[in-house]
Design an enzyme around this catalytic site. Structure first.
Site, mmCIF file in Angstrom:
data_model
loop_
_atom_site.group_PDB
_atom_site.id
_atom_site.type_symbol
_atom_site.label_atom_id
_atom_site.label_comp_id
_atom_site.label_asym_id
_atom_site.label_seq_id
_atom_site.Cartn_x
_atom_site.Cartn_y
_atom_site.Cartn_z
ATOM 1 C CB CYS A 95 34.827 42.555 34.934
ATOM 2 S SG CYS A 95 33.313 41.716 33.982
ATOM 3 C CE LYS A 114 42.367 27.803 32.513
ATOM 4 N NZ LYS A 114 41.909 27.990 33.859
ATOM 5 C CD GLU A 163 38.550 44.287 37.700
ATOM 6 O OE1 GLU A 163 39.592 43.894 37.130
ATOM 7 O OE2 GLU A 163 37.433 44.140 37.129
ATOM 8 C CD GLU A 184 33.884 41.148 30.034
ATOM 9 O OE1 GLU A 184 34.811 41.869 30.835
ATOM 10 O OE2 GLU A 184 33.126 40.116 30.831
#
Lengths: 501, 322
Positions: free
Chosen positions: A314, A206, A411, A280
């Site tokens: 990331c 997806k 983040e 991850e």
């Protein structure tokens, strides 16, 4: 280029006092990549069992270009019924075809995908930049190239698994449910599909809802490569679609790349099941610059570390830790370099910084930057003209950041760098590791022994010494701590899709 | 035990002797004794020290099968769990920083200490319900396992590591590192071999651990921890709690300083709850449910795959150039 050291903090100086003043001498003529020969269908269905199928819900959603806010296409929204069909197709394909193929033949199919990606590299790069907003020079020179390389690398492993894990009888898991993010849409699809297919699993993938197009073009490629039907199924949708996929009882393996928040929800959802999982997740990487570093190289590394792909990375080097004695020079040089970054049309080959991927992400970046200012950090944003339409955010750094500030802990996933200082290597390590994340880190120093000493002590899955944001299919990537578990890339990346003794 | 003494009105010999005497002669007419044996308090092993539960709670177990005399085993509390994590976390940096060779020597020393206390371990397993033959087999297999993992300490790295041929002028390598504090729910049986076999692969790579010992035979875990204490293993590397897995594990699964869970045959709902709690800091959760035969299969149980489950792979890049 830079003439003198600043006598005081340059944080509040307006742009016209920057050392580098090119004026009109450094204006670039537009050099747009032409999307003329790229054909984007007005509507995309779901790719299930080798066929393009309308969604059970009959619902479609728009995918837009974040640089123009124009609709590019509409894609199907898969619901639980579609997911069930896709998982069933993957199961049948696993039992009937994929697990029965000679490993070398399985590998040949994966090689085909790699070759086709190379052949269609140009259109894939263009669509990637249109749908996601990233500069064409990145999609062209990084995303597509790496995606093809990833398939090529893992294709070669298909018939060599027994050598990868000698005496341990490696065997496929079955059906993999894979959910990927919007920051590297095609590349993440490659990172997921290539090792899964090479190791003999079948897949339901997806893509992210804001960037489905290159995954759908990849589905087309897979169709053209004549893979047995159902070996790869690509289903589009948003969070509910992803939840249905990872929660499906007949999925043997869940692989997710995305935020730590969603990763935790997935880990919880599959608790108590026998599903194998790799995650991850997010990061808040420290990029540590020692005073003995080659500063000009370090500046390039810092810039690339945080502004590559608009900071939607990331492993972005989003915390700069500078040795105190070098901080004034580094910050000065950094601001000067930021002033030369060209923000704008992702399809222009000169563009360094493209569009923010979505309105939602832009708002998140703005909100965190506002908190940075409110908490007392000093903000500097590169002087650049913003296009009138689309989602844009100027490259920004914050100085005077303390460890407790949200911009140092959360983040941001945007082109925003938090700068902190340190006095000793021990302090740098302490600060670098003082985060729930542990995906990556950077070290800049001219002293080899120090770089390895620091690398050994950083709690991060990838450490770049005197470089940053380098990737390769043969190089394992993945996090410590709350940045997730499992590795992608390299021999180690095979383990995510194998059962071994 | 104290109660029994009062009933008897005189000190006993060893409990077995007392039992025999009681059977033969009735409680009030015991033979004279040459010497009063010293009994042992079974304490938990935390931070290199033998401690009682802070809660003051204990569980009674029969001194040996068929005997009515009881011995008290500590029942760990949530706070004991936290203290053990603190000890394990404190020991982690130093243990991980030891050279691989040194860790190997210490595990080899553990094997030596176990060999030296072989009869005590066998005796404890017998008291825990095994036949002498079974106990001897289990003890010898456990000692051999220590020797096997002592050898792994400086070798698994070469097997898991790689020099990666990246497409550019970079030197790039991947190598394993320890994860941190691992909570181990040891298998019920085999109580010693399962305990030793679950601890060794975790600490071989530099992790430290908090172990919830077998509820079926907790005393053997304590006797084993006495071999740990004399094997040059730094305090805090292995912390052994006795008590109830279902009581303590849920707290350790939520603990932010625990990096991973190693669950051996943990009951389904308890394991699921632990997996859900583990999400709080994305703990690595490994379930391992081996049969007794599998624990005894040295080739399988001494595979480096058990070390691989609790290492993190770190990849380092460096440019190569002039």
């Amino acid at each position: 280029m830079v003439t003198t050291e600043p006598k005081e903090s340059a944080a509040k100086k307006p742009a016209n006092e920057l050392a580098i003043q090119f004026g009109s001498a450094w204006e670039y003529a537009p050099a747009p990549e032409t999307p003329d020969h790229v054909k984007i269908e007005p509507r995309y269905e779901l790719f299930i069992g080798g066929k393009w199928q309308a969604p059970h819900s009959k619902k479609y959603f728009d995918t837009i270009s974040p640089s123009t806010e124009e609709k590019l296409s509409e894609v199907a929204e898969a619901d639980a019924t579609d997911i069930d069909n896709a998982v069933k197709a993957a199961r049948v394909a696993y039992e009937k075809y994929w697990s029965k193929l000679r490993p070398i033949d399985r590998g040949k199919y994966v090689y085909r995908i790699s070759r086709a990606l190379q052949e269609k590299a140009r259109e894939l790069a263009i669509v990637e930049s249109m749908d996601g907003g990233k500069p064409i020079k990145e999609s062209r020179d990084f995303d597509v190239v790496q995606a093809a390389a990833h398939f090529f690398y893992y294709a070669g492993w298909a018939d060599k698994l027994a050598y990868a894990f000698p005496g341990r009888n490696p065997r496929a898991l079955g059906v993999a449910g894979q959910v990927i993010p919007w920051n590297f849409p095609l590349l993440m699809a490659a990172w997921k599909l290539a090792p899964a297919l090479a190791t003999g699993n079948t897949c339901v993938l997806k893509p992210a809802e804001t960037t489905p197009l290159t995954a759908l073009l990849l589905a087309k490629i897979i169709e053209e490569c004549d893979l047995p039907p159902g070996v790869v199924n690509i289903v589009t949708g948003a969070g509910a679609t992803g939840a249905a996929l990872v929660g499906h009882p007949d999925v043997d393996k869940v692989a997710f790349t995305g935020s730590t928040d969603v990763g935790k929800r997935i880990q919880k959802a599959i608790a108590g099941s026998k599903k194998k999982i790799t995650l991850e997740l997010g990061g808040k990487a420290a990029n540590i610059v020692f005073a003995d570093a080659p500063l000009d190289q370090a500046i390039e590394g810092i810039i690339g570390g945080i502004f590559f792909n608009q900071g939607h990375v990331c492993c972005a080097g989003s915390r700069l830790l500078v040795e105190e004695s070098a901080a004034p020079a580094v910050i000065r040089k950094l601001k000067d370099r930021m002033a030369t970054l060209r923000l704008g049309d992702p399809l222009d080959k000169n563009t360094d910084v493209g569009a923010i991927n979505s309105k939602m992400q832009l708002e998140k970046i703005r909100e965190l930057c506002a908190s940075g200012e409110k908490e007392g950090a000093e903000r500097f944003s590169a002087p650049c003209a913003m296009p009138k339409r689309g989602y844009w955010f100027a490259p920004t750094i914050f100085t005077g950041v303390s460890q407790s500030h949200r911009i140092a802990r959360e983040e941001i996933f945007g082109p925003v760098l938090a700068v902190q200082t340190f006095r000793t290597p021990e302090e740098a390590i302490e600060k670098a590791n003082n985060t729930m994340y542990g995906l990556s880190a950077g070290i800049w120093t001219d002293k080899g022994s120090k770089s390895f000493w620091v690398a050994q002590r950083l709690k991060a899955g990838v450490v770049w010494a005197n470089t940053y944001n380098k990737f390769d299919p043969s190089s394992p990537f993945g996090g410590f701590k709350e940045s997730g578990f499992g590795r992608e890339g390299g021999r180690q990346g095979l383990l995510a899709y194998l059962e071994v003794d | 035990m104290a109660k029994k003494k009062e009933e008897n009105g005189q000190p006993t010999m060893s409990t077995q002797d007392a039992q025999k005497s009681a059977d033969q002669n009735g409680q009030t007419d015991l033979p004279a004794v040459d010497r009063v044996p010293v009994r042992k308090a079974y304490k938990m092993y935390v931070g290199g020290a033998f401690i009682r539960s802070e809660s003051g709670r204990y569980t009674q177990v029969a001194e040996a099968p068929g005997l009515s005399t009881k011995e008290n085993v500590c029942r760990a509390s949530r706070k004991d769990g936290r203290d053990a994590v603190k000890a394990a976390l404190g020991a982690w940096e130093g243990w991980a920083a030891r050279t691989a060779f040194n860790r190997g020597q210490i595990l080899y020393r553990l094997g030596e200490m176990m060999e030296a206390r072989k009869s005590e371990l066998v005796g404890s397993l017998v008291n825990g319900g095994l036949s002498r033959d079974e106990a001897e087999r289990e003890t010898l297999a456990s000692i051999d396992r220590a020797i096997a993992y002592a050898g792994w300490c400086d070798k698994y790295q070469s097997l898991f590591s790689s020099l990666n041929p990246v497409g550019g002028p970079h030197f790039n390598f991947t190598s394993p590192e320890s994860m941190g504090v691992v909570t181990i729910a040891a298998p019920t049986r085999p109580a010693l071999l399962g305990l030793v076999g679950s601890i060794l692969p975790v600490i071989a790579s530099g992790n430290t651990c908090v172990v919830l010992a077998s509820e079926a035979d907790p005393r053997t875990a304590v006797v084993f921890s006495e071999t740990l204490a004399t094997s040059d293993l730094p305090g805090g590397v292995v912390n052994i709690l006795t008590g109830q897995v279902k009581e303590v594990l849920p707290h350790l699964a939520k603990h932010m300083e625990v990096a991973a869970l190693d669950l051996h045959g943990v009951d389904g709902s308890v394991a699921k709850g632990a997996e859900e709690s583990a999400v709080i800091n994305v703990k690595r959760v490994r379930n391992r449910n081996l049969t007794a035969a599998e624990w005894y299969n040295a080739e399988a149980a001494e595979s480096p795959r058990w070390i691989e489950r609790f290492v993190e792979m770190k990849t380092v890049w460096h440019p190569a150039g002039q």
